[in-house]
Design a protein around this motif. Sequence first.
Motif, short mmCIF file in Angstrom:
data_model
loop_
_atom_site.label_atom_id
_atom_site.label_comp_id
_atom_site.label_asym_id
_atom_site.label_seq_id
_atom_site.Cartn_x
_atom_site.Cartn_y
_atom_site.Cartn_z
N LYS A 25 5.26 11.85 3.85
CA LYS A 25 4.03 11.13 3.49
C LYS A 25 4.36 9.74 2.97
N ALA A 26 5.42 9.62 2.17
CA ALA A 26 5.83 8.31 1.66
C ALA A 26 6.19 7.38 2.82
N LEU A 27 6.89 7.91 3.81
CA LEU A 27 7.23 7.10 4.98
C LEU A 27 5.99 6.65 5.73
N GLU A 28 4.99 7.53 5.84
CA GLU A 28 3.73 7.17 6.49
C GLU A 28 3.05 6.02 5.74
N VAL A 29 2.99 6.13 4.43
CA VAL A 29 2.36 5.09 3.61
C VAL A 29 3.11 3.76 3.80
N LEU A 30 4.43 3.82 3.80
CA LEU A 30 5.22 2.60 4.00
C LEU A 30 5.00 2.01 5.38
N ASP A 31 4.98 2.86 6.40
CA ASP A 31 4.73 2.37 7.77
C ASP A 31 3.35 1.72 7.87
N ASP A 32 2.34 2.36 7.28
CA ASP A 32 0.99 1.78 7.28
C ASP A 32 0.99 0.44 6.56
N GLY A 33 1.73 0.36 5.46
CA GLY A 33 1.83 -0.89 4.70
C GLY A 33 2.52 -1.98 5.49
N ILE A 34 3.54 -1.63 6.24
CA ILE A 34 4.26 -2.61 7.06
C ILE A 34 3.35 -3.16 8.15
N VAL A 35 2.55 -2.28 8.77
CA VAL A 35 1.60 -2.72 9.78
C VAL A 35 0.55 -3.65 9.15
N ALA A 36 0.04 -3.26 7.99
CA ALA A 36 -0.96 -4.10 7.30
C ALA A 36 -0.36 -5.45 6.91
N GLU A 41 0.00 -11.21 7.84
CA GLU A 41 1.10 -12.18 7.80
C GLU A 41 1.68 -12.27 6.39
N ALA A 42 1.93 -11.10 5.81
CA ALA A 42 2.51 -11.00 4.46
C ALA A 42 3.88 -10.35 4.57
N GLU A 43 4.72 -10.91 5.43
CA GLU A 43 6.03 -10.31 5.66
C GLU A 43 7.10 -10.98 4.79
N GLY A 44 6.86 -10.93 3.49
CA GLY A 44 7.77 -11.53 2.53
C GLY A 44 8.47 -10.47 1.69
#
Length: 170
Positions: A25-36, A41-44
């Motif tokens: 579930k943590a990985l899912e949340v992180l993946d969703d966050g990376i997509v968002a 355009e917040a890839e910092g």
Amino acid sequence: NDKDTRSEGRTYLAYIPLYQGKFGKALEVLDDGIVADRMEEAEGTWNAYKHRLKAKIYYEKKNLNLALKEQEKFMEIYHRVYPYEIAFGQPTYVLLLAENKEFEKAEQVAKSLRKAIVEKDTSQMYFYWYAVGCIELAKGNLEASLVDFKKAAKDVPIFMMHYMLARVYL
């Protein structure tokens, strides 16, 4: 700025399932966050930290290949944001390479890390000793790793330096 704050929040949301032992579930949340992050355009910095956290989760799940991939992505993004940082994840990268039995590459990264530290800031030499200690430990050379981790932990209040020293003693 608002998008950095949202990116930060999306990173911290992953800690809830992580602390519950729900790595998937943590990985899912992180993946969703990376997509968002990508959409906003917040890839910092906080995007980089999502990849670092994914690397740590994959490490705990004993998937060193995915851990390495995520650590590399973390280092790429972090270095883009903070190009003046010397270590930017390299000691952990060396640990992952060494535990994956990629000793030649681990030694190359450690050597380049040492060169950068000598050229820019010798007060960070503990990162180098940590890295070579990880290599020696992964090779099964306990005495050599003990010497390296003692040097890394000397006068440095960083948890991982002392933790790895404790691992060798154990």
